[in-house]
Write a protein that holds these residues in place. Structure first.
Motif, PDB file in Angstrom:
ATOM      1  N   THR A 107      72.299  78.810  23.889  1.00  0.00           N
ATOM      2  CA  THR A 107      71.112  79.046  24.718  1.00  0.00           C
ATOM      3  C   THR A 107      70.487  77.728  25.160  1.00  0.00           C
ATOM      4  N   GLY A 108      70.681  76.681  24.354  1.00  0.00           N
ATOM      5  CA  GLY A 108      70.158  75.357  24.700  1.00  0.00           C
ATOM      6  C   GLY A 108      70.854  74.722  25.882  1.00  0.00           C
ATOM      7  N   LEU A 109      71.965  75.323  26.329  1.00  0.00           N
ATOM      8  CA  LEU A 109      72.640  74.861  27.544  1.00  0.00           C
ATOM      9  C   LEU A 109      72.363  75.783  28.724  1.00  0.00           C
ATOM     10  N   GLY A 110      71.622  76.848  28.471  1.00  0.00           N
ATOM     11  CA  GLY A 110      71.388  77.845  29.498  1.00  0.00           C
ATOM     12  C   GLY A 110      69.913  78.086  29.756  1.00  0.00           C
ATOM     13  N   VAL A 111      69.452  79.252  29.335  1.00  0.00           N
ATOM     14  CA  VAL A 111      68.093  79.669  29.691  1.00  0.00           C
ATOM     15  C   VAL A 111      67.021  78.804  29.040  1.00  0.00           C
ATOM     16  N   VAL A 112      67.316  78.202  27.872  1.00  0.00           N
ATOM     17  CA  VAL A 112      66.369  77.266  27.255  1.00  0.00           C
ATOM     18  C   VAL A 112      66.988  75.870  27.315  1.00  0.00           C
ATOM     19  N   GLY A 113      67.487  75.523  28.471  1.00  0.00           N
ATOM     20  CA  GLY A 113      68.112  74.221  28.680  1.00  0.00           C
ATOM     21  C   GLY A 113      67.979  73.791  30.126  1.00  0.00           C
ATOM     22  N   MET A 114      68.898  72.971  30.578  1.00  0.00           N
ATOM     23  CA  MET A 114      68.819  72.434  31.930  1.00  0.00           C
ATOM     24  C   MET A 114      68.791  73.523  33.005  1.00  0.00           C
ATOM     25  N   PRO A 115      69.652  74.565  32.951  1.00  0.00           N
ATOM     26  CA  PRO A 115      69.552  75.613  33.970  1.00  0.00           C
ATOM     27  C   PRO A 115      68.208  76.328  33.960  1.00  0.00           C
ATOM     28  N   GLY A 129      75.816  85.166  34.323  1.00  0.00           N
ATOM     29  CA  GLY A 129      74.944  84.309  33.543  1.00  0.00           C
ATOM     30  C   GLY A 129      75.579  82.949  33.324  1.00  0.00           C
ATOM     31  N   LYS A 130      75.284  82.340  32.190  1.00  0.00           N
ATOM     32  CA  LYS A 130      75.732  80.978  31.906  1.00  0.00           C
ATOM     33  C   LYS A 130      77.195  80.949  31.457  1.00  0.00           C
ATOM     34  N   ALA A 131      77.958  80.020  32.036  1.00  0.00           N
ATOM     35  CA  ALA A 131      79.351  79.822  31.621  1.00  0.00           C
ATOM     36  C   ALA A 131      79.384  78.791  30.500  1.00  0.00           C
ATOM     37  N   ILE A 132      79.946  79.184  29.363  1.00  0.00           N
ATOM     38  CA  ILE A 132      79.969  78.367  28.147  1.00  0.00           C
ATOM     39  C   ILE A 132      81.401  78.263  27.634  1.00  0.00           C
ATOM     40  N   VAL A 133      81.742  77.106  27.100  1.00  0.00           N
ATOM     41  CA  VAL A 133      83.031  76.948  26.416  1.00  0.00           C
ATOM     42  C   VAL A 133      82.742  76.597  24.959  1.00  0.00           C
ATOM     43  N   SER A 183      79.003  73.118  28.486  1.00  0.00           N
ATOM     44  CA  SER A 183      78.602  73.792  29.707  1.00  0.00           C
ATOM     45  C   SER A 183      79.548  73.450  30.848  1.00  0.00           C
ATOM     46  N   VAL A 184      79.842  74.437  31.694  1.00  0.00           N
ATOM     47  CA  VAL A 184      80.462  74.156  32.992  1.00  0.00           C
ATOM     48  C   VAL A 184      79.516  74.677  34.062  1.00  0.00           C
ATOM     49  N   THR A 236      88.142  59.059  34.762  1.00  0.00           N
ATOM     50  CA  THR A 236      86.940  58.998  33.927  1.00  0.00           C
ATOM     51  C   THR A 236      86.552  60.408  33.481  1.00  0.00           C
ATOM     52  N   THR A 237      85.730  60.461  32.433  1.00  0.00           N
ATOM     53  CA  THR A 237      85.378  61.728  31.801  1.00  0.00           C
ATOM     54  C   THR A 237      84.583  62.619  32.747  1.00  0.00           C
ATOM     55  N   MET A 238      84.957  63.898  32.803  1.00  0.00           N
ATOM     56  CA  MET A 238      84.185  64.866  33.567  1.00  0.00           C
ATOM     57  C   MET A 238      82.772  64.968  32.997  1.00  0.00           C
ATOM     58  N   PRO A 239      81.769  65.029  33.849  1.00  0.00           N
ATOM     59  CA  PRO A 239      80.381  65.093  33.368  1.00  0.00           C
ATOM     60  C   PRO A 239      80.037  66.472  32.831  1.00  0.00           C
ATOM     61  N   GLY A 240      78.972  66.530  32.028  1.00  0.00           N
ATOM     62  CA  GLY A 240      78.507  67.822  31.574  1.00  0.00           C
ATOM     63  C   GLY A 240      77.742  67.756  30.270  1.00  0.00           C
ATOM     64  N   GLY A 241      77.051  68.850  29.996  1.00  0.00           N
ATOM     65  CA  GLY A 241      76.231  68.938  28.796  1.00  0.00           C
ATOM     66  C   GLY A 241      76.929  69.666  27.666  1.00  0.00           C
ATOM     67  N   GLN A 242      76.415  69.464  26.462  1.00  0.00           N
ATOM     68  CA  GLN A 242      76.964  70.127  25.289  1.00  0.00           C
ATOM     69  C   GLN A 242      75.904  70.221  24.204  1.00  0.00           C
TER      70      GLN A 242
END
Length: 345
Positions: free
Chosen positions: A129-137, A339-343, A51-52, A67-73
């Motif tokens: 989807t677990g990083l977007g609508v069914v996730g933290m956002p 919508g959600k930005a995903i890599v 996720s970004v 240090t490592t950039m923060p974020g979910g995956q």
């Protein structure tokens, strides 16, 4: 002697220098490292999608360099010596911009709900989807809107940044709750999508006066305002609030690249007029979504149900390749995503 042939190599994006204004590719550096061996209770995971999010720009102001950039995956378990995780299982976690990670037994135990959680069964929907609508956002929208704004059927709701992952969910949750929704986005394409989600009035804030749009769409005032943008938009929106209105402050993306934030000038430039807030008796509250960590699964289960029922639609803007993490992140500030930005790795 360590058997180096079994070592897992990880690619890691670190913050190489402090961004000044809008981030650039040169602010980040891609490194490679060997992971330590997997010991009792540990797991080794491989990211499949990351996720970004705009909040990462704010974090980049304060986090230590190198240090490592923060974020979910969403990551797949490659190796496990933990009784709680099996090889091949998927988890949602927050190790940052990393291709592979060793998660220790201590981290798994102390991480807390939301730090290392099994990916929900998303049926035929993509794992991202677990990083977007069914996730933290999604939970940001669910709790930040319902708990702070406490919307009632028939009330008028304003959502800005409405084509983003959080804003688009708030638009739809407000409609599920029987509200009239006014939404704004930054392009005609985004406005059309938000309108397809059920918003009653949608306007392009880049081509339309916020003041005029709200005067036309909300002649009786706005009861709930979910703010993702802050700055000038909020300055113009607040006078249109109805008495006893509720404002949920989720984000302020319009200010994240403003270097005056760290020079003590933010109060002087604040969009919040104390006299207006007092006379309209508004309730204005900011939040961080971990406030509801004890209810995390409540939110995800409800969001998932709405998605499965077709009540909650979503869109993703996908960038291919772990090497393009900074590019995808910078694109958030150009409005590249719907919508959600995903890599995808």
């Amino acid at each position: 002697m360590v058997d180096t042939s079994k070592m897992v190599k990880a690619k890691v994006w670190v913050l190489d220098r402090r961004p000044l204004g809008e981030p650039t590719i040169e602010d980040f550096k891609l490194l490679e490292e060997d992971l330590p061996p997997c010991s009792d209770g540990d797991v080794v995971i491989a990211a499949e999608c990351l996720s970004v999010d705009p909040y990462m720009r704010y974090r980049a102001r304060k986090m230590p360099l190198k240090t490592t950039m923060p974020g979910g995956q969403v990551a797949r378990v490659l190796e496990s010596k933990s009784p709680s995780w099996r090889v091949g299982q998927y988890m949602v976690c927050y190790p940052g911009w990393r291709s592979h990670t060793l998660v220790t037994a201590k981290e798994l135990k102390e991480g807390g709900l939301g730090s290392y959680t099994p990916l929900p069964d998303l049926k035929d929907f993509p794992k991202s989807t677990g990083l977007g609508v069914v996730g933290m956002p999604g939970n940001t929208a669910y709790f930040g809107f319902l708990e702070l704004c406490q919307p009632k059927s028939g009330e008028t709701v304003l959502v800005n940044g409405a084509a983003g992952a959080v804003g688009s969910a708030v638009v739809q949750i407000a409609k599920i709750k029987g509200c009239k929704v006014i939404a704004s986005a930054g392009s005609q394409e985004k406005c059309e999508w938000v309108k397809s989600l059920g918003a009653d009035h949608v306007f392009n804030y880049k081509t339309t006066s916020v003041t005029q749009a709200l005067k036309d769409a909300a002649p009786d005032g706005i009861n709930c305002y979910f703010d993702n943008v802050g700055g000038q938009f909020t300055l113009e929106a607040l006078p249109h609030m109805a008495d006893f209105g509720r404002v949920s402050l989720c984000g302020a993306i319009s200010t994240y690249n403003d270097e005056t934030r760290d020079k003590g000038q933010l109060v002087a430039n604040s969009p919040f007029d104390a006299g207006l807030i007092i006379t309209k008796q508004l309730r204005v509250e900011g939040f961080l979504v971990p406030r509801w960590i004890a209810r995390w699964m409540e939110g995800l289960n409800q969001l998932k149900q709405w998605v499965v029922e077709g009540k909650l639609k979503y869109q993703e803007t996908v960038t291919e390749g772990f090497e393009n993490m900074p590019k995808a992140f910078i694109g958030l500030f150009h409005g590249d995503n719907i919508g959600k930005a995903i890599v995808n790795v």
